[in-house]
Design an enzyme around this catalytic site. Structure first.
Site, PDB file in Angstrom:
ATOM      1  N   GLU A 103       0.856  -1.180   0.000  1.00 37.96           N
ATOM      2  CA  GLU A 103       0.000   0.000   0.000  1.00 37.96           C
ATOM      3  C   GLU A 103       0.890   1.228   0.000  1.00 37.96           C
ATOM      4  OE1 GLU A 103       0.549  -1.459   4.076  1.00 37.96           O
ATOM      5  OE2 GLU A 103      -1.004  -2.240   2.799  1.00 37.96           O
ATOM      6  N   TYR A 115       6.459   2.447  -8.522  1.00 31.58           N
ATOM      7  CA  TYR A 115       5.676   1.207  -8.569  1.00 31.58           C
ATOM      8  C   TYR A 115       5.038   1.016  -9.938  1.00 31.58           C
ATOM      9  CZ  TYR A 115       6.283   1.338  -3.495  1.00 31.58           C
ATOM     10  OH  TYR A 115       6.797   1.380  -2.236  1.00 31.58           O
TER      11      TYR A 115
END
Length: 148
Positions: A103, A115
């Protein structure tokens, strides 16, 4: 020169100091110290003799959760986080882990960009997950398949 190797239990307090420098709202030391053992793959990044970052990852069966990845502010924006994450992915693949979950704060644009570049996919939003200056901040839940 940077080297990536296992984070030893004797180095956890040094890593926690990096977490305090790198996070606006670091977690509790007790929780941090408990994130070790056979269910964890924890790595550190060293520059010569100084630790500049770490990753804490929990493995459950064929899935892993990246619980924390922190690069000290003085070492950020130099590709250190990318190197650490790629090394982590490689080691998880060797352990036959199928999926890596994490997360990230909605407001953390640099981490989100990294990411995305490394093929993580947005799965859902967890509302009010992180503490913030005013209330709470949402987290993006991301996943990446580690097998072809």
């Amino acid at each position: 020169m940077q080297t990536i190797s296992p984070l030893l239990s004797s180095e956890l307090e040094m890593a926690y100091a990096i977490a305090q420098a790198g996070h606006r709202y670091p977690g509790q030391l007790e929780t941090f110290l408990a994130q070790q053992g056979h269910a964890y793959l924890n790595l550190k990044v060293m520059e010569i003799t100084k630790m500049v970052g770490f990753a804490i990852t929990q493995i459950v069966q064929d899935e892993a959760s990246l619980l924390d990845l922190v690069i000290h502010p003085v070492a950020q924006r130099r590709g250190v986080g990318r190197q650490l994450l790629l090394a982590l992915i490689e080691q998880l693949q060797r352990r036959s882990v199928q999926t890596l979950w994490l997360e990230v704060r909605i407001s953390n644009a640099p981490a989100r960009a990294l990411y995305q570049q490394l093929s993580f996919n947005e799965v859902f939003v967890r509302s009010g997950y992180y503490p913030a200056e005013k209330g709470r901040e949402d987290a993006l839940i991301l996943a990446r398949a580690l097998t072809d």
